[in-house]
Design an enzyme around this catalytic site. Structure first.
Site, PDB file in Angstrom:
ATOM      1  N   GLY A  13       0.422  -6.941   5.358  1.00  0.00           N
ATOM      2  CA  GLY A  13       0.603  -5.791   6.247  1.00  0.00           C
ATOM      3  C   GLY A  13       0.673  -6.225   7.696  1.00  0.00           C
ATOM      4  N   TYR A 158      -7.325   7.608  -1.290  1.00  0.00           N
ATOM      5  CA  TYR A 158      -7.734   6.629  -0.259  1.00  0.00           C
ATOM      6  C   TYR A 158      -9.236   6.352  -0.379  1.00  0.00           C
ATOM      7  CZ  TYR A 158      -7.698   4.423   4.402  1.00  0.00           C
ATOM      8  OH  TYR A 158      -7.796   3.537   5.456  1.00  0.00           O
TER       9      TYR A 158
END
Ligand code: NAP
Length: 306
Positions: A13, A158
């Site tokens: 990322g 999440y």
């Protein structure tokens, strides 16, 4: 303060957001870098910034949820630099629509779990095997305060992914402790990146978050990066299986530090209430559109805010 000369760091990322800042900070500390994310051009741009700092960089695009991509990135990095000393599992997605658990779509749940949890596991397994064979290495997982407690942001996937990531950190921290590999987590509170900017700034959530944070402000990106550098360094040599909260006291405060959002600027003259400009932002108007109807579960008069 940190010296990573001679070390090879793999960061997932790394194309924008926190990951890009982690990359340039490790470059400033002298590390060789293996950078990965899906967007090749943005990844290359971060790679170019790091090369300008003076370090070797290998950019390999890939999806963390795709096992072949993960193996390709790890093999490519080992073949180029000979070894991987540190893995930063940073890639992640969220969903800011505020969908309650009872209506949460299965495909959204699967997507978040695949990227935020399975992707991190695949990297830990592949890089972990390599580290165990050379009897040294360390891993830092970018977790979240959602991994150790609930808050008003309704995103069940999440919460599940980050909670599991925190637990994996403890499990592998112990499982690999006597074989030279440390595994830790950094759990940020709220910082402004592409992931959070629309909700935090456009909908005024920054105020409600600040109002219940003992330090009365959001986090700054460099404050998260510093914690990552510390855990990745030899200074943290006796630390493993730890989740380092970098949250302005949020989880320690246990809710008792809530003040009215309207009053949140009471100490603004002495402390910044929100981070400065975020250079990596690419405006995405369609996100704004999807957020405008409001965030169910957030107890804040969203509709009144412009
Ligand atoms: P961001 O600005 O949205 O950046 C996310 C990064 O992950 C990008 O580089 C993105 O690159 C990459 N990524 C997303 N899906 C991917 C996939 N399937 N495969 C490979 N790379 C992928 O988010 P951020 O705020 O920097 O978040 C970084 C980490 O911090 C995440 O794990 C997040 O959960 C955590 N965190 C953030 C906050 C916050 O307030 N911002 C708070 C707590 C925890 P591509 O799109 O190019 O693939």
């Amino acid at each position: 303060m940190f010296n990573f000369s001679g070390k090879t760091i793999l960061i997932t990322g790394a194309s924008y957001g926190l990951g890009a800042n982690i990359a340039t900070s490790f470059a400033s500390a002298g590390a060789r870098l293996i950078l990965t994310a899906r967007t090749q051009d943005r990844l290359e741009s971060v790679g170019a910034q790091c090369r300008e700092i003076g370090v070797e960089v290998l950019c390999i695009s890939g999806d963390v949820a795709n096992e072949d991509d993960v193996k390709n990135v790890v093999a490519g990095g080992v073949s180029e630099f000979g070894c991987i000393d540190v893995l930063i599992n940073n890639a992640g997605i969220s969903d800011s629509r505020g969908i309650s658990a009872e209506r949460f779509p299965t495909d959204t749940f699967d997507n978040i779990m695949n990227i935020d949890l399975k992707g991190a596991f695949l990297y830990m397994r592949e890089v972990g095997l390599h580290m165990l064979m050379k009897k040294s290495g360390n891993i830092v997982n970018i977790c979240s305060i959602k991994g150790s407690g609930a808050n008003e942001n309704t995103n069940i996937a999440y919460a599940a992914a980050k909670g599991a990531m925190r637990n994996i950190t403890q499990q592998l921290g112990c499982e690999w402790a006597d074989r030279g590999v440390r595994v830790n987590a950094v759990s940020p509170g709220y910082i402004i990146t592409d992931m959070t900017r629309m909700a935090l700034q456009k909908l005024g959530m920054d105020k409600i978050i600040a109002s219940r944070t003992p330090m009365r402000r959001l986090g700054e990106v460099h404050e998260i990066v510093n914690a990552v550098l510390f855990l990745a360094s030899d200074m943290a040599g006796y630390i493993t299986g730890h989740d380092l909260l970098v949250d302005g006291g949020t989880n320690a405060g246990n809710g008792y530090y809530q003040i009215q959002p309207l009053l949140h600027e009471w100490n603004a003259e002495t402390a910044p209430m929100a981070p400065g400009a975020y250079p990596g932002l690419v405006p995405r108007p369609e996100w704004m559109e999807s957020l405008l109807p409001g965030l169910p579960g957030i107890h804040f008069p969203v509709a009144d805010r412009k």
